[in-house]
Design a protein around this motif. Structure first.
Motif, PDB file in Angstrom:
ATOM      1  N   LYS B  56     -42.565   2.513   4.964  1.00 36.11           N
ATOM      2  CA  LYS B  56     -42.633   2.900   6.371  1.00 36.11           C
ATOM      3  C   LYS B  56     -41.484   2.249   7.123  1.00 36.11           C
ATOM      4  N   ASN B  57     -40.924   3.003   8.060  1.00 39.07           N
ATOM      5  CA  ASN B  57     -39.924   2.437   8.963  1.00 39.07           C
ATOM      6  C   ASN B  57     -40.126   3.067  10.329  1.00 39.07           C
ATOM      7  N   GLU B  58     -40.094   2.226  11.345  1.00 40.17           N
ATOM      8  CA  GLU B  58     -40.421   2.686  12.684  1.00 40.17           C
ATOM      9  C   GLU B  58     -39.280   2.359  13.638  1.00 40.17           C
ATOM     10  N   ASP B  59     -38.981   3.294  14.532  1.00 40.57           N
ATOM     11  CA  ASP B  59     -37.967   3.064  15.545  1.00 40.57           C
ATOM     12  C   ASP B  59     -38.377   3.833  16.792  1.00 40.57           C
ATOM     13  N   GLY B  60     -38.999   3.112  17.712  1.00 41.94           N
ATOM     14  CA  GLY B  60     -39.449   3.756  18.944  1.00 41.94           C
ATOM     15  C   GLY B  60     -40.482   4.820  18.674  1.00 41.94           C
ATOM     16  N   ARG B  61     -40.208   6.038  19.109  1.00 42.37           N
ATOM     17  CA  ARG B  61     -41.156   7.134  18.915  1.00 42.37           C
ATOM     18  C   ARG B  61     -41.111   7.724  17.509  1.00 42.37           C
ATOM     19  N   PHE B  62     -40.175   7.297  16.707  1.00 38.07           N
ATOM     20  CA  PHE B  62     -39.958   7.885  15.383  1.00 38.07           C
ATOM     21  C   PHE B  62     -40.424   6.931  14.279  1.00 38.07           C
ATOM     22  N   THR B  63     -41.205   7.477  13.357  1.00 39.52           N
ATOM     23  CA  THR B  63     -41.648   6.719  12.189  1.00 39.52           C
ATOM     24  C   THR B  63     -41.442   7.581  10.954  1.00 39.52           C
ATOM     25  N   VAL B  64     -40.852   6.993   9.938  1.00 42.81           N
ATOM     26  CA  VAL B  64     -40.715   7.707   8.676  1.00 42.81           C
ATOM     27  C   VAL B  64     -41.606   7.034   7.645  1.00 42.81           C
ATOM     28  N   PHE B  65     -42.335   7.850   6.901  1.00 49.55           N
ATOM     29  CA  PHE B  65     -43.210   7.387   5.839  1.00 49.55           C
ATOM     30  C   PHE B  65     -42.677   7.907   4.511  1.00 49.55           C
ATOM     31  N   LEU B  66     -42.704   7.028   3.515  1.00 47.61           N
ATOM     32  CA  LEU B  66     -42.243   7.424   2.191  1.00 47.61           C
ATOM     33  C   LEU B  66     -43.349   7.197   1.174  1.00 47.61           C
ATOM     34  N   ASN B  67     -43.663   8.235   0.420  1.00 48.00           N
ATOM     35  CA  ASN B  67     -44.644   8.152  -0.664  1.00 48.00           C
ATOM     36  C   ASN B  67     -43.889   8.444  -1.956  1.00 48.00           C
ATOM     37  N   LYS B  68     -43.483   7.381  -2.646  1.00 47.49           N
ATOM     38  CA  LYS B  68     -42.626   7.560  -3.823  1.00 47.49           C
ATOM     39  C   LYS B  68     -43.354   8.235  -4.967  1.00 47.49           C
ATOM     40  N   SER B  69     -44.611   7.926  -5.130  1.00 48.35           N
ATOM     41  CA  SER B  69     -45.345   8.531  -6.246  1.00 48.35           C
ATOM     42  C   SER B  69     -45.447  10.042  -6.076  1.00 48.35           C
ATOM     43  N   ALA B  70     -45.557  10.484  -4.831  1.00 49.92           N
ATOM     44  CA  ALA B  70     -45.633  11.920  -4.554  1.00 49.92           C
ATOM     45  C   ALA B  70     -44.257  12.526  -4.305  1.00 49.92           C
ATOM     46  N   LYS B  71     -43.233  11.698  -4.246  1.00 45.86           N
ATOM     47  CA  LYS B  71     -41.880  12.133  -3.910  1.00 45.86           C
ATOM     48  C   LYS B  71     -41.905  12.928  -2.603  1.00 45.86           C
ATOM     49  N   HIS B  72     -42.463  12.291  -1.601  1.00 49.77           N
ATOM     50  CA  HIS B  72     -42.677  12.954  -0.325  1.00 49.77           C
ATOM     51  C   HIS B  72     -42.366  11.998   0.807  1.00 49.77           C
ATOM     52  N   LEU B  73     -41.691  12.516   1.827  1.00 45.86           N
ATOM     53  CA  LEU B  73     -41.526  11.729   3.035  1.00 45.86           C
ATOM     54  C   LEU B  73     -41.825  12.577   4.253  1.00 45.86           C
ATOM     55  N   SER B  74     -42.172  11.878   5.315  1.00 46.90           N
ATOM     56  CA  SER B  74     -42.492  12.583   6.545  1.00 46.90           C
ATOM     57  C   SER B  74     -41.920  11.828   7.731  1.00 46.90           C
ATOM     58  N   LEU B  75     -41.639  12.574   8.763  1.00 44.73           N
ATOM     59  CA  LEU B  75     -41.158  12.021  10.026  1.00 44.73           C
ATOM     60  C   LEU B  75     -42.201  12.324  11.088  1.00 44.73           C
ATOM     61  N   HIS B  76     -42.680  11.270  11.749  1.00 48.79           N
ATOM     62  CA  HIS B  76     -43.624  11.416  12.832  1.00 48.79           C
ATOM     63  C   HIS B  76     -42.937  11.122  14.150  1.00 48.79           C
ATOM     64  N   ILE B  77     -43.126  11.996  15.108  1.00 45.94           N
ATOM     65  CA  ILE B  77     -42.584  11.790  16.445  1.00 45.94           C
ATOM     66  C   ILE B  77     -43.768  11.742  17.413  1.00 45.94           C
ATOM     67  N   VAL B  78     -43.931  10.577  18.054  1.00 46.45           N
ATOM     68  CA  VAL B  78     -45.054  10.393  18.974  1.00 46.45           C
ATOM     69  C   VAL B  78     -44.599   9.611  20.210  1.00 46.45           C
TER      70      VAL B  78
END
Lengths: 115, 115
Positions: B56-78
């Motif tokens: 996980k990495n967070e910067d203000g309203r933006f957070t990125v999540f990384l799931n290596k086992s699933a080879k998946h990442l997501s960007l959350h904007i809140v």
């Protein structure tokens, strides 16, 4: 805030002509890149440049392409004999250094139209 | 080249709500991931990145999540704002200081935030 600049913003050329796309990377950056995006397609890597030499190139970057850093500030992409399929947005990018400075910062792009 | 894939070409959310943009990758050599935002006729603008040693990495309203086992990442904007409306690109690199630093991009997701 420092930014990558590119000139020209739009270049129109005839098939078979040579074009030079110019970029001024961020001043303290050490790694330089060219990417392109054909309309409706993904952004694609072309070439990376470090320490005055090509460090990596894609299969797209064939003998008609060349890059140069002629002075301390400019980074150029030359296409020797343009083809219709070279029409695309060309983006220059630069990167400060090694991890954790892995982010690449992009210029606004040059739209190349080959007629 | 399907190494990085963004399966949703578009996403529409209401202002103030959460935007979640997804990205999948297949190359297990990728160890650094980035999100870029792009407006028409401009170059990609760096938003946030994450190394594979983090989830996980967070910067203000933006957070990125990384799931290596699933080879998946997501960007959350809140919370999402109308100015966030743009195309969002996921990109990945194979690490290393020179070789392997090329970015491989996804197709992009057009985010529209409605007032």
């Amino acid at each position: 805030e420092p930014e990558v600049t590119q000139t020209p913003s739009h270049q129109v050329t005839q098939m078979g002509q040579e074009v030079i796309l110019r970029c001024v990377p961020i001043s303290n950056h050490l790694y330089f890149y060219w990417y392109r995006q054909i309309l409706g397609q993904k952004v694609e890597f072309l070439v990376s440049f470090y320490n005055n030499e090509i460090s990596e190139k894609s299969e797209i970057f064939d003998d008609q392409f060349s890059v140069e850093r002629p002075d301390g500030s400019n980074f150029t992409l030359k296409i020797r004999s343009t083809k219709l399929e070279d029409s695309a947005m060309y983006f220059c990018a630069s990167r400060r250094g090694r991890y954790p400075y892995n982010e690449q910062f992009f210029g606004p792009g040059t739209r190349l139209t080959v007629l | 080249d399907q190494q990085v894939k963004q399966n949703s070409p578009s996403l529409s959310v209401q202002e103030g709500r959460i935007s979640i943009l997804n990205c999948d990758y297949t190359n297990s050599m990728f160890d650094y991931f980035l999100w870029y935002k792009k407006y028409p006729a401009e170059g990609p603008t760096f938003l946030i990145s994450i190394s594979s040693i983090k989830d996980k990495n967070e910067d203000g309203r933006f957070t990125v999540f990384l799931n290596k086992s699933a080879k998946h990442l997501s960007l959350h904007i809140v919370p999402s704002q109308p100015g966030d409306s743009a195309v969002y690109f996921c990109a990945a690199s194979g690490g290393g200081e020179t070789s392997g630093s090329r970015l491989t991009f996804g197709e992009g997701t057009q985010l529209t935030v409605n007032p």
